[in-house]
Design a protein around this motif. Structure first.
Motif, PDB file in Angstrom:
ATOM      1  N   UNK A   2      14.111  49.102   5.854  1.00 53.53           N
ATOM      2  CA  UNK A   2      15.340  48.936   6.632  1.00 53.53           C
ATOM      3  C   UNK A   2      15.809  50.238   7.272  1.00 53.53           C
ATOM      4  N   UNK A   3      15.081  51.321   7.049  1.00 55.43           N
ATOM      5  CA  UNK A   3      15.475  52.583   7.669  1.00 55.43           C
ATOM      6  C   UNK A   3      14.545  53.712   7.285  1.00 55.43           C
ATOM      7  N   UNK A   4      14.703  54.806   8.040  1.00 57.69           N
ATOM      8  CA  UNK A   4      13.902  56.008   7.790  1.00 57.69           C
ATOM      9  C   UNK A   4      14.858  57.198   7.760  1.00 57.69           C
ATOM     10  N   UNK A   5      14.638  58.077   6.812  1.00 53.78           N
ATOM     11  CA  UNK A   5      15.499  59.240   6.641  1.00 53.78           C
ATOM     12  C   UNK A   5      15.109  60.328   7.634  1.00 53.78           C
ATOM     13  N   UNK A   6      16.115  60.886   8.277  1.00 52.89           N
ATOM     14  CA  UNK A   6      15.919  61.993   9.213  1.00 52.89           C
ATOM     15  C   UNK A   6      16.253  63.322   8.563  1.00 52.89           C
ATOM     16  N   UNK A   7      16.717  64.250   9.365  1.00 54.57           N
ATOM     17  CA  UNK A   7      17.000  65.598   8.871  1.00 54.57           C
ATOM     18  C   UNK A   7      18.347  65.651   8.152  1.00 54.57           C
ATOM     19  N   UNK A   8      18.502  66.637   7.277  1.00 58.05           N
ATOM     20  CA  UNK A   8      19.789  66.825   6.602  1.00 58.05           C
ATOM     21  C   UNK A   8      20.866  67.291   7.582  1.00 58.05           C
ATOM     22  N   UNK A   9      22.113  67.088   7.180  1.00 54.87           N
ATOM     23  CA  UNK A   9      23.260  67.559   7.964  1.00 54.87           C
ATOM     24  C   UNK A   9      24.256  68.176   6.995  1.00 54.87           C
ATOM     25  N   UNK A  10      24.539  69.438   7.164  1.00 54.68           N
ATOM     26  CA  UNK A  10      25.487  70.109   6.278  1.00 54.68           C
ATOM     27  C   UNK A  10      24.845  70.524   4.968  1.00 54.68           C
ATOM     28  N   UNK A  11      25.696  70.918   4.024  1.00 52.68           N
ATOM     29  CA  UNK A  11      25.214  71.462   2.752  1.00 52.68           C
ATOM     30  C   UNK A  11      25.327  70.499   1.574  1.00 52.68           C
ATOM     31  N   UNK A  12      26.042  69.373   1.756  1.00 53.47           N
ATOM     32  CA  UNK A  12      26.305  68.484   0.618  1.00 53.47           C
ATOM     33  C   UNK A  12      25.244  67.417   0.390  1.00 53.47           C
ATOM     34  N   UNK A  13      24.159  67.435   1.170  1.00 51.74           N
ATOM     35  CA  UNK A  13      23.087  66.466   0.973  1.00 51.74           C
ATOM     36  C   UNK A  13      23.125  65.272   1.897  1.00 51.74           C
ATOM     37  N   UNK A  14      24.045  65.270   2.860  1.00 52.06           N
ATOM     38  CA  UNK A  14      24.096  64.167   3.816  1.00 52.06           C
ATOM     39  C   UNK A  14      22.858  64.209   4.714  1.00 52.06           C
ATOM     40  N   UNK A  15      22.433  63.033   5.141  1.00 51.28           N
ATOM     41  CA  UNK A  15      21.214  62.902   5.947  1.00 51.28           C
ATOM     42  C   UNK A  15      21.448  61.953   7.116  1.00 51.28           C
ATOM     43  N   UNK A  16      20.770  62.238   8.212  1.00 50.04           N
ATOM     44  CA  UNK A  16      20.730  61.252   9.287  1.00 50.04           C
ATOM     45  C   UNK A  16      19.757  60.163   8.865  1.00 50.04           C
ATOM     46  N   UNK A  17      20.089  58.934   9.191  1.00 45.70           N
ATOM     47  CA  UNK A  17      19.212  57.804   8.889  1.00 45.70           C
ATOM     48  C   UNK A  17      19.021  57.008  10.167  1.00 45.70           C
ATOM     49  N   UNK A  18      17.770  56.661  10.437  1.00 48.11           N
ATOM     50  CA  UNK A  18      17.434  55.814  11.581  1.00 48.11           C
ATOM     51  C   UNK A  18      17.306  54.397  11.050  1.00 48.11           C
ATOM     52  N   UNK A  19      18.342  53.568  11.243  1.00 47.32           N
ATOM     53  CA  UNK A  19      18.286  52.204  10.706  1.00 47.32           C
ATOM     54  C   UNK A  19      17.264  51.347  11.434  1.00 47.32           C
ATOM     55  N   UNK A  20      16.649  50.457  10.684  1.00 49.05           N
ATOM     56  CA  UNK A  20      15.712  49.484  11.233  1.00 49.05           C
ATOM     57  C   UNK A  20      16.097  48.129  10.650  1.00 49.05           C
ATOM     58  N   UNK A  21      17.275  47.679  11.024  1.00 51.45           N
ATOM     59  CA  UNK A  21      17.833  46.457  10.468  1.00 51.45           C
ATOM     60  C   UNK A  21      18.768  45.822  11.482  1.00 51.45           C
ATOM     61  N   UNK A  22      18.922  44.521  11.401  1.00 55.38           N
ATOM     62  CA  UNK A  22      19.872  43.845  12.278  1.00 55.38           C
ATOM     63  C   UNK A  22      21.167  43.521  11.539  1.00 55.38           C
ATOM     64  N   UNK A  23      21.308  44.030  10.332  1.00 56.60           N
ATOM     65  CA  UNK A  23      22.508  43.805   9.534  1.00 56.60           C
ATOM     66  C   UNK A  23      23.356  45.070   9.551  1.00 56.60           C
ATOM     67  N   UNK A  24      24.462  45.095  10.284  1.00 57.52           N
ATOM     68  CA  UNK A  24      25.269  46.301  10.399  1.00 57.52           C
ATOM     69  C   UNK A  24      25.900  46.758   9.082  1.00 57.52           C
TER      70      UNK A  24
END
Length: 159
Positions: A2-24
């Motif tokens: 349902x998704x693929x993890x992208x690069x981190x953002x910031x210092x707290x461990x947040x990540x960009x995620x590329x969703x692959x789902x039709x369920x918002x």
């Protein structure tokens, strides 16, 4: 998946995620995913940042551990899928189906499905190599999951 993890953002461990789902709601707080070789991840918070999905997982506490997840695929269990309509199919249900003409001649096998917002395409393995066929009713009039095949219209040059 349902998704693929992208690069981190910031210092707290947040990540960009590329969703692959039709369920918002798939990435709502508390949602759980499986990652091969890593185990389960639970969404702590989600927000949109620069028109992209930014996700913080409970199990990821810093940038270094977030970096280790870059490129990881996020999976759900089959039972978590939404209920489909009568003319909807999951990609893995279509993969492996025989491809037949309206006359019943076997012309290939579905190797994969390329999904897009504009038009999804079946990737068909034929004796002449891979071919893509738009997955629309006018070209694929019937899908018979129970018997393991789908039918294409007889259109010169389609394959």
């Amino acid at each position: 998946m349902v998704g693929r993890v992208g690069r981190p953002h910031g210092l707290d461990g947040a990540l960009y995620v590329w969703p692959d789902t039709d369920d918002p709601r798939r990435f709502a707080c508390g949602a759980k995913f499986m990652v091969a070789g890593r185990g389960a991840l639970e969404v702590q918070r989600t927000r949109i940042h620069l028109e992209r999905l930014l996700v913080k997982f409970v199990e990821v506490s810093d940038r270094a551990s977030a970096e280790q997840l870059r490129g990881a695929e996020l999976y759900i269990e089959e039972r978590q899928r939404r209920r489909l309509g009568s003319e909807e199919f999951w990609p893995d249900e279509l993969e492996g189906l025989e491809v037949r003409t309206a006359k019943g001649t076997i012309v290939g096998r579905v190797k994969g499905v390329e999904w897009s917002d504009a038009q999804s395409r079946l990737v068909v393995e034929t004796e002449h190599g891979l071919r893509e066929v738009p997955f629309v009713d006018e070209l694929v009039p019937s899908v018979n999951l129970g018997d393991g095949y789908l039918t294409l219209v007889d259109l010169p040059g389609l394959l």
